[in-house]
Structures are given as C-alpha cells and as structure tokens.
Design an enzyme around this catalytic site. Sequence first.
Site, PDB file in Angstrom:
ATOM      1  N   ASN A 193      -1.951  -0.642  -4.679  1.00  0.00           N
ATOM      2  CA  ASN A 193      -0.972  -1.468  -4.831  1.00  0.00           C
ATOM      3  C   ASN A 193       0.257  -0.990  -3.673  1.00  0.00           C
ATOM      4  OD1 ASN A 193       1.317  -3.045  -5.919  1.00  0.00           O
ATOM      5  ND2 ASN A 193       1.335  -1.750  -7.817  1.00  0.00           N
ATOM      6  N   TRP A 194       0.426  -1.871  -3.020  1.00  0.00           N
ATOM      7  CA  TRP A 194       1.417  -1.624  -1.778  1.00  0.00           C
ATOM      8  C   TRP A 194       3.003  -1.954  -2.306  1.00  0.00           C
ATOM      9  CZ3 TRP A 194      -0.469  -4.371   3.469  1.00  0.00           C
ATOM     10  CH2 TRP A 194      -1.560  -3.803   3.495  1.00  0.00           C
ATOM     11  N   LYS A 195       2.945  -2.632  -3.708  1.00  0.00           N
ATOM     12  CA  LYS A 195       4.262  -2.812  -4.004  1.00  0.00           C
ATOM     13  C   LYS A 195       5.224  -3.718  -2.919  1.00  0.00           C
ATOM     14  CE  LYS A 195       3.929   0.898  -7.272  1.00  0.00           C
ATOM     15  NZ  LYS A 195       4.644   1.982  -7.963  1.00  0.00           N
TER      16      LYS A 195
ATOM     17  N   HIS B  53       2.275  -5.122 -14.557  1.00  0.00           N
ATOM     18  CA  HIS B  53       2.381  -3.816 -14.145  1.00  0.00           C
ATOM     19  C   HIS B  53       3.717  -3.506 -14.975  1.00  0.00           C
ATOM     20  CE1 HIS B  53       3.548  -0.414 -11.630  1.00  0.00           C
ATOM     21  NE2 HIS B  53       2.500  -0.644 -11.099  1.00  0.00           N
TER      22      HIS B  53
ATOM     23  N   GLU C  49      -2.144   2.991 -17.169  1.00  0.00           N
ATOM     24  CA  GLU C  49      -1.328   3.723 -16.379  1.00  0.00           C
ATOM     25  C   GLU C  49      -0.130   4.157 -17.455  1.00  0.00           C
ATOM     26  OE1 GLU C  49      -1.016   2.178 -11.951  1.00  0.00           O
ATOM     27  OE2 GLU C  49       0.329   0.838 -13.226  1.00  0.00           O
TER      28      GLU C  49
ATOM     29  N   GLY D 112       4.454   7.324 -10.519  1.00  0.00           N
ATOM     30  CA  GLY D 112       5.552   7.770  -9.201  1.00  0.00           C
ATOM     31  C   GLY D 112       5.887   9.317  -9.593  1.00  0.00           C
TER      32      GLY D 112
ATOM     33  N   GLY E  58      -0.631   3.825  -6.349  1.00  0.00           N
ATOM     34  CA  GLY E  58       0.769   3.406  -5.571  1.00  0.00           C
ATOM     35  C   GLY E  58       0.859   3.920  -4.545  1.00  0.00           C
TER      36      GLY E  58
HETATM   37  C1  PEP Z   1       1.507   2.458 -10.013  1.00  0.00           C
HETATM   38  O1  PEP Z   1       2.907   1.916  -9.706  1.00  0.00           O
HETATM   39  O2  PEP Z   1       0.739   1.545 -10.317  1.00  0.00           O
HETATM   40  C2  PEP Z   1       1.106   3.586  -9.428  1.00  0.00           C
HETATM   41  C3  PEP Z   1      -0.125   4.277  -9.787  1.00  0.00           C
HETATM   42  O3  PEP Z   1       1.991   4.577  -8.671  1.00  0.00           O
HETATM   43  P1  PEP Z   1       1.658   5.770  -7.999  1.00  0.00           P
HETATM   44  O4  PEP Z   1       0.182   5.953  -7.580  1.00  0.00           O
HETATM   45  O5  PEP Z   1       2.532   6.039  -6.954  1.00  0.00           O
HETATM   46  O6  PEP Z   1       2.126   6.783  -9.200  1.00  0.00           O
END
Ligand code: PEP
Length: 254
Positions: A12-14, A98, A168, A174, A234
């Site tokens: 997920n590039w956000k 999300h 998640e 994060g 992420g």
């Molecule tokens: C997310 O935001 O879905 C996520 C898993 O982020 P990260 O891998 O950066 O913790």
Amino acid sequence: MALKKKKLVIGNWKMNIFTTKEAEKLVAGIKKESLKTKNTDIVVAPPFVYLASLKGLVSKKVSLGAQNIFEETAGSYTGEVSAQHLTQFKVSYVIIGHSERRARGESDASISKKIVRALEHKITPVLCIGESVHDDHGEYLDFIKSQLASGLSGVSKMQISDVVIAYEPIWAIGAKEAMNSNQVHEMSLYIQKCIKEMYGAMVMMPRILYGGAVNADNAREIVDRGYVDGLLVGRESLKVENFVGIIKNVDLIK
Ligand code: PEP
C-alpha cells in the site's frame, strides 16, 4: 484435493511516490526482482493517478490494487472514484476500510457498501480491520467481531472466499515493532472462528493477511508462525529491495 492457496503480499503506497516515472520504475523493479518467486501473489496499490500508466505492467504474478473506491457506482459525487472506473485499468484488488480512512470518518455502513460494489465489479475487496488497543480484558475481540459483521454484512456465503481480510492492529501500523507471531496466530484463529459463526462451519475461508510494521526480517516468521495467508505492507513497499525482500522470504514458506 483442494488447491493450496498462494500467499498474498500487498504493498500500500498510500499518498507517496510523486512521479509516473518513479511509479513505473518501482513496479518494473518489483517484477524483475521477484521473477523467481513461485508461491506468492503480489499486489501494488498506488495512488489512483498512476493506475493508467501501471496497467501495462501488470502480469499474472504482479497485480494492481487501488486504495479505496466510492460506495456508489455512478452519479453526482464530485471527486469520487468508483469500482466501475477501476475495471478499465486492470485493477484486481481494492483496499477498503483502512484505519487511516476510518480515523477520518469512514463509517462501517459505507465500508460494507464498498465491499459489495467491489464484488459486483469482480474486484477483490481487502477489508481492513483492527483494534486500536490490545487490552488485557480482551475487549478488542468484540470489536474485531463487530467490524467483521458490519464489513461483511452484504457478502453471501458464496462470495466470502472472494474477499481478503487484512487484520491490522492500529497500534502496530507505522510502529517500530510488529505484533508477535503468537498473537497474530491467535487473531487469525479468532477471525476464522467469527467467519464460521457468520457463515457456518463448512465455509470456504477468505485469505487472512496481517499488516503493521512488517519488514523483510519479520515477514517469514509472521506468516509461517502466525498462520496467515500473507501481508499488507505500508512503508516497506516503497523501495524495490525492501518489498521484494519481504516477498522472497514469504515465498520460501512451504
Ligand atoms: C498500513 O498502513 O497498512 C501498514 C501496514 O503500514 P506499515 O507497514 O508502514 O506499518
């Protein structure tokens, strides 16, 4: 004998990656470096603006995902993008609900409609669920159950295996550390139990992913010992070597 499901790793590039050239380079790099992997489906979910240019790069192994859709298919909804728009860009997956969107006001009712819209357009919805606090009294269990019940309220028993559930825990997104693999396993079992309660013991299970602070070092342990079907990634999906490092380690799992 039932076919073994492939593992699934979604990046997920956000709201990152700011040029088409950079987006194309990232996907081309992921494709090249993951050529030898066999057991893992790979999905990249860029911002909408790159879907048209990335469409030409998708393959059997590397698919395109979107990060959201609107809850209706067409009409006077300024600024929104519908599942119908996405079909022309070979989008096969869409992330829905999300926690970053829920935190900005996305409701359970809207999430449940989006899941239905995605299925209507043959796009696999990735329903994100997760608690903000993993409290000692287990209150998070009821929370997860209710997120599943509302998110899946429009999904029939026939359709449930076409959905992906991404667990998640918000506190791990994060963060520095991921949830440990024992806890991931407990949650994966609990999600399966909830799905059986909703659809009956003989239900075909959807793929269940874990997300939150995944990297190349912890990916294999989380999937292998956490007994999940893959990962939603992420930060570590924004660099070829980091994302492919995760994919290669997951792909080693028998
Ligand atoms: C997310 O935001 O879905 C996520 C898993 O982020 P990260 O891998 O950066 O913790």
